[in-house]
Design a protein around this motif. Sequence first.
Motif, PDB file in Angstrom:
ATOM      1  N   ASN A 130       0.812  -1.226   0.000  1.00 15.42           N
ATOM      2  CA  ASN A 130       0.000   0.000   0.000  1.00 15.42           C
ATOM      3  C   ASN A 130       0.844   1.274   0.000  1.00 15.42           C
ATOM      4  O   ASN A 130       0.709   2.128   0.882  1.00 15.42           O
ATOM      5  N   ASP A 134       0.765   3.870  -1.877  1.00 15.54           N
ATOM      6  CA  ASP A 134       0.038   5.127  -2.069  1.00 15.54           C
ATOM      7  C   ASP A 134      -0.793   5.492  -0.849  1.00 15.54           C
ATOM      8  O   ASP A 134      -1.305   6.610  -0.747  1.00 15.54           O
ATOM      9  N   LEU A 135      -0.914   4.560   0.101  1.00 17.86           N
ATOM     10  CA  LEU A 135      -1.556   4.873   1.369  1.00 17.86           C
ATOM     11  C   LEU A 135      -0.514   5.242   2.425  1.00 17.86           C
ATOM     12  O   LEU A 135      -0.730   6.116   3.248  1.00 17.86           O
ATOM     13  N   TYR A 136       0.624   4.548   2.381  1.00 13.46           N
ATOM     14  CA  TYR A 136       1.704   4.798   3.349  1.00 13.46           C
ATOM     15  C   TYR A 136       2.999   4.260   2.768  1.00 13.46           C
ATOM     16  O   TYR A 136       3.115   3.064   2.519  1.00 13.46           O
ATOM     17  N   LEU A 190      -2.932   4.188   9.426  1.00 15.20           N
ATOM     18  CA  LEU A 190      -4.063   3.694   8.642  1.00 15.20           C
ATOM     19  C   LEU A 190      -5.025   2.938   9.546  1.00 15.20           C
ATOM     20  O   LEU A 190      -4.631   2.014  10.266  1.00 15.20           O
ATOM     21  N   ILE A 211     -10.855   1.732   6.491  1.00 16.92           N
ATOM     22  CA  ILE A 211     -10.468   1.201   5.180  1.00 16.92           C
ATOM     23  C   ILE A 211     -11.547   0.260   4.657  1.00 16.92           C
ATOM     24  O   ILE A 211     -11.932   0.312   3.479  1.00 16.92           O
ATOM     25  N   LEU A 271     -12.707   4.215  -1.531  1.00 18.34           N
ATOM     26  CA  LEU A 271     -11.273   3.964  -1.683  1.00 18.34           C
ATOM     27  C   LEU A 271     -11.036   3.105  -2.915  1.00 18.34           C
ATOM     28  O   LEU A 271     -11.550   1.986  -3.025  1.00 18.34           O
ATOM     29  N   ILE A 327      -8.412   1.027  -4.581  1.00 19.57           N
ATOM     30  CA  ILE A 327      -7.107   0.400  -4.339  1.00 19.57           C
ATOM     31  C   ILE A 327      -6.612  -0.364  -5.559  1.00 19.57           C
ATOM     32  O   ILE A 327      -5.623  -1.104  -5.471  1.00 19.57           O
ATOM     33  N   VAL A 338      -6.042   6.914  -5.367  1.00 21.16           N
ATOM     34  CA  VAL A 338      -6.763   7.176  -4.137  1.00 21.16           C
ATOM     35  C   VAL A 338      -6.989   8.680  -3.991  1.00 21.16           C
ATOM     36  O   VAL A 338      -6.060   9.474  -4.143  1.00 21.16           O
ATOM     37  N   LEU A 347      -7.992   9.356   1.653  1.00 20.32           N
ATOM     38  CA  LEU A 347      -6.826   9.323   2.535  1.00 20.32           C
ATOM     39  C   LEU A 347      -7.134   9.980   3.878  1.00 20.32           C
ATOM     40  O   LEU A 347      -6.725   9.488   4.933  1.00 20.32           O
ATOM     41  N   ASN A 403      -6.918   7.872   7.521  1.00 14.70           N
ATOM     42  CA  ASN A 403      -5.660   8.218   8.175  1.00 14.70           C
ATOM     43  C   ASN A 403      -5.902   8.946   9.491  1.00 14.70           C
ATOM     44  O   ASN A 403      -6.527  10.002   9.536  1.00 14.70           O
TER      45      ASN A 403
END
Length: 1012
Positions: free
Chosen positions: A448, A450-452, A500, A505, A540, A542, A548, A553, A557
């Motif tokens: 992930n 692009d999330l973290y 996250l 999510i 979301l 994914i 995203v 986000l 987050n």
Amino acid sequence: MAFAMAPAAHAQQSPAATATSDDAATATPQAETARPQAAPQGDIVVTGTRTGGKVADQPVVAITGDSITNQGFTQIGQALTNQPQFGVPANSTIGAQGSYGAGQSFSNLYNLGAQRTLTLVNGSRFVSAAASSVFGASVGTPVDLGQIAPALVDRIDVVSVGGAPIYGSDAIAGTVNIILKKNFEGLDVTGSNGISEKGDGADSNVSLLVGKNFGDGRGNITFNAYYDHQDGMTRAARFVTGSDAPFLGKSTSATGPQNIAYFGGDRFSVVSTTGIPTAIDNIPFNGLSGGGAKDPLFGSPFQTITNAAGQALFFNSAGQLVPFRHGTVVGSFTDEAGGDGFRVGDYANLLTDSKRIQGVMLGHYDFSDHIRFHAEAWASRNIATNTANQTLYNTALFSGPGGAGLPYANYAVSSTNPYLSAADQATIQASLAAAGQPTNQFYLARANTDLYAGAFSTRSSLARGVAGLDGDFKIGTHNFTWEGTVTYGQVNSTSNQVGLVWQNIENALNAVVGANGQITCAPGYKNAAIATLSSTCAPLNIFGTGNVSQAALNYINAPAISRQVNKQFDAIVDIKGSLAHLPAGDLNAVIGGEIRRESQAFDPGAFFSGTYSQYAAIAPVSGSYYTHEAFTEVTVPLLSPDMQIPLLRELTLHGAARYTDNSLNGGFWSYTGGGNWSPLKGLTLRGNYTRSFRAPSVTEAFAPVATTFEYGNDPCDSQFINGGSNPATRAKNCTAAGVPAGFTSSIVNATVQGLGGGNPKLNNEIANSWTVGGQYEAPFLPGFVINADYIHIDIKNEIVQPGVQSIMQACYDSPSYPNSPFCSSITRDPNSHQITNFSDTFLNIASQNYRAAQVSARYSLKLENLGLPEGAGVLNLSSNYLHEFKNQSVVGTGSVQYSLGSIGEPKDAVTSMIDWQANRFDWSWTVIYNGPTKVNPNNPASNYQYYNVSSYWMANTSFGVMVNDHFRLRAIVNNPFNLGVTYAGPVPQFSANKNWDAVFGRAYRISAEVKF
């Protein structure tokens, strides 16, 4: 880099009151000095003794402050790491960063651990910045060297082994004493800027040093302000550290090498940044066992989502299904060479991004000829960012028995998710039906990024104060001095990263098409208990990467903020002086006491305390201890040159003892004894024996037992079954455990959840050490000095959190298998034989043995002696060499583990310098050599296609010119020949810290200095 090796007490008085920074650099240990007189205590800085007298039984390496700045080091930690005596630090600005301590830089003398190197400033303890969490970079109380500005350093003394009776706990490897400039008068402003040839990794800084004498020279105030800004880099910035670099894997070729071989481009093949869909909840098939095989971890058949042609699919960046390209199998469940798997090497820190602003004020004042005051005030603010780290994964590899839908397991996704195209929905449903699975849901493995992306920042602030009085008096013809000093320091650190929240999510992943035709979250969702940046659910996407929305986000987050507070109080009082007038000189002695309190408190914060994401709950750690200590020291001169006794020109004995009563584990005596003997003019022989110790730290004693994640080399894996000190015993025990031949262990490449924590019943580590050596100043070659010493260190009761790898080795390498507590501390699945659980707490169960010889030589030649003009200056040649004979350790009943010969710790290492100092310019070359090493000295060479790692060379150069009496320019070129890292065959194996210039490439720095 300029350096010298000399006996500890060979120090001289500090420069006169009008000294400039150039003058201060001359206050390094000298070969011969006059016998100390009753000078003010504050004017003599001697490392390794409190007597103020001549003590020459301990080897000391000294690095001058000017050499640090002239070589362009913006952190004194890297200046130490470039010396052969120092191993790879537990944390520095280079490479992976310890959790909750980005940008901190520790010293690691003789590679025995940062917790076994005592770091002092002006002979006083300095508060540690290390996090007390078990996930921190280092246990113990290591000092962050990044909090000490290079411009303020006069010299750094590195004393081998003998510091515990003088300074107390932690000096098992030795003592690093950073001595600051004093009596500075004038104004010095220096600014510099550096950058790599590739245009990245830029660093700029400015230093202000100002000092003023007052009261007719009775007092001085010196102030230094320092600002430095370093641009960060991820490992993707360099080929040798990124994902396309060569790496080692186990060959499965039927025709090629059958051992650990060279491959190019490591990929974590069970996930991708875009997502790999599967029909069955397992890891995607990577071709390890052939078509139609079953997942060795879960027993179910492999089944990715496939197209009509039977090709495995994954999502491209835009979120559309395309064929997945497999790389070359490398004998692992998780890794392939090349292909579309996750480029894990790109997501790691190479150089921290940092901003440091520091202010230090030093002062002293003589109230009278017999009473003096000194003080220090420190304040700093450091902000550092770990640019990238391994991201958070969703994969069945980490799910254990829980299955999909858990925070760290495969995503469970609706096959009608509106972010999927109609064609992709149909492909997924058809593949599910062909696998005999319900067609409404599929599984997704994903990294992930692009999330973290693994970045986190640490902000730390330092406040430290030192105040003391010293004075002198006489009783008859006997001179005495006394001193009392109080030190208080506090470091507050705050680490911040993305948190996250799994429940949110899942809400955002449950996307539907709303009444207005827009994609939205399915109604009826319930937000997580912890507040996120937005409480409004946003769908979301994914599939692919970078698709995203910011709204999504914000919804998933929560700020993940943790805090660390370290406090240190230290009060010392002593009295010293001449107890008797002996024919060879005065018998000097010291008696004193010390009270010290250390406290550390780690608060993981609301996010990490809960179970909101892939992270298990992280426990807070807090605790404190205090010590009451008494010490004494004596120096006895038996013979002096005035006696004119053949072969007994000088003989001096030295001894010291300290009793430490620690609130954690009671009392302990440390002591040292030794002496120096000079049979001839210019030749001095020395030796000492020391019993030292290290007390348990807050982390080791107070960390609660909690969830932890570890990975390591499984002795029963086919890569390591022939390793260890007794491979036959290892193989026999693995067979008895039911592990089949040719077994591939997942814990080698992927973490396993277990339990780890502290132990309040720990005892002290104990080291019995000795050194023997000497110094020779050739009468026929003025300016030439050579020092040589043998270092012998044995540590027992060593405190270690063994780690799952050492626990496994202690179990399977034991002749009494199955032994306790090691075999009972690990759990294997009876079917897959994989490690599924472990227990890993701190214990006094290790021992370590270190043997080395260190040699330094320096020669100063006035060029006018060669017939050149008087202004031609002086040519200074110096070399610092370390040869290691042994560095090995044993944990419990495990095999001997060899550190010597591994990457970053060669048998031979040398740092040499040629320095030409003229009236108006200087020019220097520094050359570093690290000898050949091995990929893994704990495995036989036959395991590897390429086993030996070539030696490493590096050269740096610096040129300075004095434009006029107030303005100086300097140009520095690091790695002017653009040398690269060394290779074992085509396999790069190196330490980014020790080989930094080769990793960074050719780099330039220019500085300008104005002083009045």
